[in-house]
Every structure is written in C-alpha cells, then in structure tokens.
Design a protein around this motif. Structure first.
Motif, PDB file in Angstrom:
ATOM      1  N   VAL A   1      -0.033 -34.085  21.714  1.00  0.00           N
ATOM      2  CA  VAL A   1      -0.561 -35.408  21.380  1.00  0.00           C
ATOM      3  C   VAL A   1      -1.559 -35.817  22.468  1.00  0.00           C
ATOM      4  CG1 VAL A   1       0.071 -37.792  20.875  1.00  0.00           C
ATOM      5  CG2 VAL A   1       1.671 -35.944  20.340  1.00  0.00           C
ATOM      6  N   PRO A   2      -2.867 -35.703  22.193  1.00  0.00           N
ATOM      7  CA  PRO A   2      -3.863 -35.954  23.236  1.00  0.00           C
ATOM      8  C   PRO A   2      -3.804 -37.337  23.860  1.00  0.00           C
ATOM      9  CG  PRO A   2      -4.872 -34.919  21.343  1.00  0.00           C
ATOM     10  CD  PRO A   2      -3.461 -35.248  20.956  1.00  0.00           C
ATOM     11  N   GLU A   3      -3.491 -38.367  23.096  1.00  0.00           N
ATOM     12  CA  GLU A   3      -3.536 -39.721  23.645  1.00  0.00           C
ATOM     13  C   GLU A   3      -2.302 -40.086  24.462  1.00  0.00           C
ATOM     14  OE1 GLU A   3      -2.175 -39.521  19.463  1.00  0.00           O
ATOM     15  OE2 GLU A   3      -4.067 -38.997  20.384  1.00  0.00           O
ATOM     16  N   ASP A   4      -1.336 -39.214  24.537  1.00  0.00           N
ATOM     17  CA  ASP A   4      -0.091 -39.481  25.260  1.00  0.00           C
ATOM     18  C   ASP A   4      -0.231 -38.991  26.700  1.00  0.00           C
ATOM     19  OD1 ASP A   4       2.447 -39.682  26.254  1.00  0.00           O
ATOM     20  OD2 ASP A   4       3.416 -38.643  24.602  1.00  0.00           O
ATOM     21  N   LEU A   5      -0.304 -39.932  27.665  1.00  0.00           N
ATOM     22  CA  LEU A   5      -0.462 -39.534  29.065  1.00  0.00           C
ATOM     23  C   LEU A   5       0.750 -38.777  29.586  1.00  0.00           C
ATOM     24  CD1 LEU A   5      -2.282 -42.596  30.642  1.00  0.00           C
ATOM     25  CD2 LEU A   5      -3.230 -40.404  29.936  1.00  0.00           C
ATOM     26  N   ALA A   6       1.937 -39.037  29.045  1.00  0.00           N
ATOM     27  CA  ALA A   6       3.116 -38.276  29.453  1.00  0.00           C
ATOM     28  C   ALA A   6       2.927 -36.805  29.090  1.00  0.00           C
ATOM     29  CB  ALA A   6       4.377 -38.838  28.794  1.00  0.00           C
ATOM     30  N   GLU A   7       2.244 -36.541  27.983  1.00  0.00           N
ATOM     31  CA  GLU A   7       1.933 -35.166  27.570  1.00  0.00           C
ATOM     32  C   GLU A   7       1.087 -34.480  28.631  1.00  0.00           C
ATOM     33  OE1 GLU A   7       2.880 -32.611  25.185  1.00  0.00           O
ATOM     34  OE2 GLU A   7       2.159 -33.984  23.651  1.00  0.00           O
ATOM     35  N   ALA A   8       0.059 -35.173  29.095  1.00  0.00           N
ATOM     36  CA  ALA A   8      -0.827 -34.621  30.112  1.00  0.00           C
ATOM     37  C   ALA A   8      -0.063 -34.372  31.406  1.00  0.00           C
ATOM     38  CB  ALA A   8      -2.011 -35.547  30.347  1.00  0.00           C
ATOM     39  N   ASP A   9       0.802 -35.304  31.792  1.00  0.00           N
ATOM     40  CA  ASP A   9       1.623 -35.117  32.989  1.00  0.00           C
ATOM     41  C   ASP A   9       2.531 -33.900  32.840  1.00  0.00           C
ATOM     42  OD1 ASP A   9       0.662 -37.273  34.480  1.00  0.00           O
ATOM     43  OD2 ASP A   9       2.136 -38.665  33.637  1.00  0.00           O
ATOM     44  N   ALA A  10       3.169 -33.770  31.669  1.00  0.00           N
ATOM     45  CA  ALA A  10       4.095 -32.658  31.435  1.00  0.00           C
ATOM     46  C   ALA A  10       3.368 -31.320  31.432  1.00  0.00           C
ATOM     47  CB  ALA A  10       4.849 -32.869  30.123  1.00  0.00           C
ATOM     48  N   LEU A  11       2.189 -31.271  30.817  1.00  0.00           N
ATOM     49  CA  LEU A  11       1.410 -30.028  30.823  1.00  0.00           C
ATOM     50  C   LEU A  11       0.973 -29.666  32.238  1.00  0.00           C
ATOM     51  CD1 LEU A  11      -0.822 -30.283  27.641  1.00  0.00           C
ATOM     52  CD2 LEU A  11       0.656 -28.378  28.265  1.00  0.00           C
ATOM     53  N   ALA A  12       0.476 -30.651  32.986  1.00  0.00           N
ATOM     54  CA  ALA A  12       0.038 -30.392  34.361  1.00  0.00           C
ATOM     55  C   ALA A  12       1.203 -29.873  35.199  1.00  0.00           C
ATOM     56  CB  ALA A  12      -0.557 -31.654  34.978  1.00  0.00           C
TER      57      ALA A  12
ATOM     58  N   GLU B   1      -5.380 -35.866  35.019  1.00  0.00           N
ATOM     59  CA  GLU B   1      -6.756 -36.061  34.580  1.00  0.00           C
ATOM     60  C   GLU B   1      -7.338 -34.781  33.996  1.00  0.00           C
ATOM     61  OE1 GLU B   1      -5.551 -36.918  37.639  1.00  0.00           O
ATOM     62  OE2 GLU B   1      -5.402 -39.065  37.205  1.00  0.00           O
ATOM     63  N   GLY B   2      -7.041 -33.651  34.635  1.00  0.00           N
ATOM     64  CA  GLY B   2      -7.525 -32.367  34.127  1.00  0.00           C
ATOM     65  C   GLY B   2      -6.968 -32.053  32.755  1.00  0.00           C
ATOM     66  N   GLN B   3      -5.709 -32.358  32.556  1.00  0.00           N
ATOM     67  CA  GLN B   3      -5.089 -32.085  31.256  1.00  0.00           C
ATOM     68  C   GLN B   3      -5.506 -33.103  30.201  1.00  0.00           C
ATOM     69  OE1 GLN B   3      -3.610 -29.114  30.564  1.00  0.00           O
ATOM     70  NE2 GLN B   3      -4.512 -28.802  32.584  1.00  0.00           N
ATOM     71  N   VAL B   4      -5.733 -34.357  30.588  1.00  0.00           N
ATOM     72  CA  VAL B   4      -6.250 -35.350  29.639  1.00  0.00           C
ATOM     73  C   VAL B   4      -7.593 -34.859  29.092  1.00  0.00           C
ATOM     74  CG1 VAL B   4      -7.258 -37.671  29.437  1.00  0.00           C
ATOM     75  CG2 VAL B   4      -5.015 -37.370  30.516  1.00  0.00           C
ATOM     76  N   ALA B   5      -8.464 -34.378  29.983  1.00  0.00           N
ATOM     77  CA  ALA B   5      -9.775 -33.886  29.556  1.00  0.00           C
ATOM     78  C   ALA B   5      -9.621 -32.709  28.589  1.00  0.00           C
ATOM     79  CB  ALA B   5     -10.605 -33.480  30.770  1.00  0.00           C
ATOM     80  N   ARG B   6      -8.718 -31.793  28.883  1.00  0.00           N
ATOM     81  CA  ARG B   6      -8.505 -30.633  27.998  1.00  0.00           C
ATOM     82  C   ARG B   6      -7.916 -31.061  26.662  1.00  0.00           C
ATOM     83  NH1 ARG B   6      -5.132 -26.307  29.974  1.00  0.00           N
ATOM     84  NH2 ARG B   6      -6.318 -24.945  28.636  1.00  0.00           N
ATOM     85  N   LEU B   7      -6.929 -31.940  26.689  1.00  0.00           N
ATOM     86  CA  LEU B   7      -6.291 -32.377  25.447  1.00  0.00           C
ATOM     87  C   LEU B   7      -7.242 -33.156  24.548  1.00  0.00           C
ATOM     88  CD1 LEU B   7      -2.815 -33.479  26.806  1.00  0.00           C
ATOM     89  CD2 LEU B   7      -3.230 -31.660  25.143  1.00  0.00           C
ATOM     90  N   ASN B   8      -8.202 -33.845  25.153  1.00  0.00           N
ATOM     91  CA  ASN B   8      -9.124 -34.663  24.373  1.00  0.00           C
ATOM     92  C   ASN B   8     -10.394 -33.938  23.961  1.00  0.00           C
ATOM     93  OD1 ASN B   8      -7.726 -37.155  24.056  1.00  0.00           O
ATOM     94  ND2 ASN B   8      -7.978 -37.472  26.248  1.00  0.00           N
ATOM     95  N   ASP B   9     -10.467 -32.637  24.206  1.00  0.00           N
ATOM     96  CA  ASP B   9     -11.598 -31.849  23.740  1.00  0.00           C
ATOM     97  C   ASP B   9     -11.423 -31.663  22.232  1.00  0.00           C
ATOM     98  OD1 ASP B   9     -13.361 -29.882  22.930  1.00  0.00           O
ATOM     99  OD2 ASP B   9     -13.114 -28.699  24.740  1.00  0.00           O
ATOM    100  N   GLY B  10     -12.227 -32.349  21.453  1.00  0.00           N
ATOM    101  CA  GLY B  10     -12.070 -32.393  20.004  1.00  0.00           C
ATOM    102  C   GLY B  10     -12.215 -31.063  19.291  1.00  0.00           C
ATOM    103  N   GLY B  11     -12.758 -30.048  19.927  1.00  0.00           N
ATOM    104  CA  GLY B  11     -12.946 -28.753  19.280  1.00  0.00           C
ATOM    105  C   GLY B  11     -11.750 -27.835  19.415  1.00  0.00           C
ATOM    106  N   ARG B  12     -10.614 -28.370  19.865  1.00  0.00           N
ATOM    107  CA  ARG B  12      -9.435 -27.538  20.102  1.00  0.00           C
ATOM    108  C   ARG B  12      -8.211 -28.151  19.442  1.00  0.00           C
ATOM    109  NH1 ARG B  12     -10.033 -26.280  26.545  1.00  0.00           N
ATOM    110  NH2 ARG B  12     -12.072 -25.331  26.406  1.00  0.00           N
ATOM    111  N   ARG B  13      -7.253 -27.291  19.107  1.00  0.00           N
ATOM    112  CA  ARG B  13      -5.949 -27.738  18.625  1.00  0.00           C
ATOM    113  C   ARG B  13      -4.914 -27.243  19.622  1.00  0.00           C
ATOM    114  NH1 ARG B  13      -5.020 -28.742  13.067  1.00  0.00           N
ATOM    115  NH2 ARG B  13      -2.938 -29.179  13.768  1.00  0.00           N
TER     116      ARG B  13
END
Length: 179
Positions: free
Chosen positions: A11-22, A47-59
């Motif tokens: 879920v790109p908009e979930d900051l907890a997702e970005a924290d967990a991935l990082a 921040e690095g993972q937020v940028a990756r998750l929000n890259d619209g050309g990826r799933r």
C-alpha cells in the motif's frame, strides 16, 4: 506459536508500509549484498521506500509474518510494465534470510504472475538471475518460467558488471485488448 504468512499488494500511501520495508531491507542488507545492486543509504529509509512505493510504473507485493505491517519478510516488484502489443513486465523479488527455502519466493512469484495476468492483462513476465543463483532459478522453474538466454554484463552487482540468465513466463496467448 506459529504466525501466519500473508502475501498482499503493498500500500504506497501507508507510511507504516514504508517503515516496514525499510526495516526489512536493512535487516537483510548483508544477506542480499551478493545478488543486489549497490544501494545508496537513503534506500534503507522511510523516505527511500516511500519514493519506491509511489513510483506509478510498478506494482508491489509484500510478504508479512503476523498482522498487517507487523513484519515484512519479503517483497516483489513488477516493474517495466509495458502494455499495448507487448504486455509485459519484469519481476524482482526477495525473501528474508530466515525464511529462505520455505516456499515463500515460489508463492510470491505465483501471486505476482496471477496479478499480472488477471489484474493487468499482461501476456508475459520476465525475470533474471545471476548465473550462480540456483535457488532463484529453481523458484522460477517451479513457477513455469523458461530460460530465454544469457545477458553479458547485465547488472552492476557486488562491485562488478555481472552476467545474468534471462527467463520468461508466458501467461496466456490471448490477443491484446482492442481500443
């Protein structure tokens, strides 16, 4: 107590997702160093993972142990998605060292292929491995990928340009949608 394993879209908009991935990538940084490109320090941050998750050309797909966002133990990305007459995407995935060899990479790859066909209407998915990454090659073979060649100096991994075996899985032979 046995915890559950879940494979789900990230879920790109979930900051907890970005924290967990990082956090997961940081925990497995040394384990993946021999098979991953060099990453800048910012890659291992929220921040690095937020940028990756929000890259619209990826799933994105996450593998978690326990409840949502508790602990990510693997992930996959379907990138380079091209529609039109090509209808293809490129698969990359990883599973945490402590979960390797348990079938998670196979299940993750199957889920990405299912979504690629059913949700995106892709015709094929491609993947590549280092020549000596036999574990990943077994995962791809179990999931119906076939070798299509070897690419010299394909990616810069672990300090040098490395050759890779290339694989593809044709998902269906239906014509592309008209429109």
């Amino acid at each position: 107590m046995t915890s559950t394993i879940t494979i789900r879209p990230a879920v790109p908009e979930d900051l907890a997702e970005a924290d967990a991935l990082a956090a997961a990538l940081l925990r497995n940084r040394a384990y993946m160093a021999a098979t991953e490109p060099h990453r800048p320090e910012g890659y291992y941050t929220r921040e690095g993972q937020v940028a990756r998750l929000n890259d619209g050309g990826r799933r994105w797909f996450a593998v978690e142990r326990g409840s949502v966002g508790e602990r990510i133990v693997g992930a996959a990305i379907l990138s380079g998605i091209v529609l039109g007459p090509f209808r293809s995407g490129s698969l990359g995935y990883w599973v945490a060292e402590e979960y390797a060899g348990r079938g998670l990479a196979t299940a993750l790859t199957e889920e990405v292929c299912r979504a690629a066909r059913e949700e995106l209407g892709l015709h094929r998915v491609e993947a590549s491995t280092l020549l000596d990454n036999h574990a990943s090659q077994r995962v791809l073979a179990k999931c119906g990928f076939v070798p299509i060649g070897t690419a010299p100096n394909y990616l810069h991994i672990d300090g040098a340009w490395r050759d890779h075996h290339l694989f593809q899985r044709v998902l269906h032979d239906d014509p592309p949608p008209r429109g």
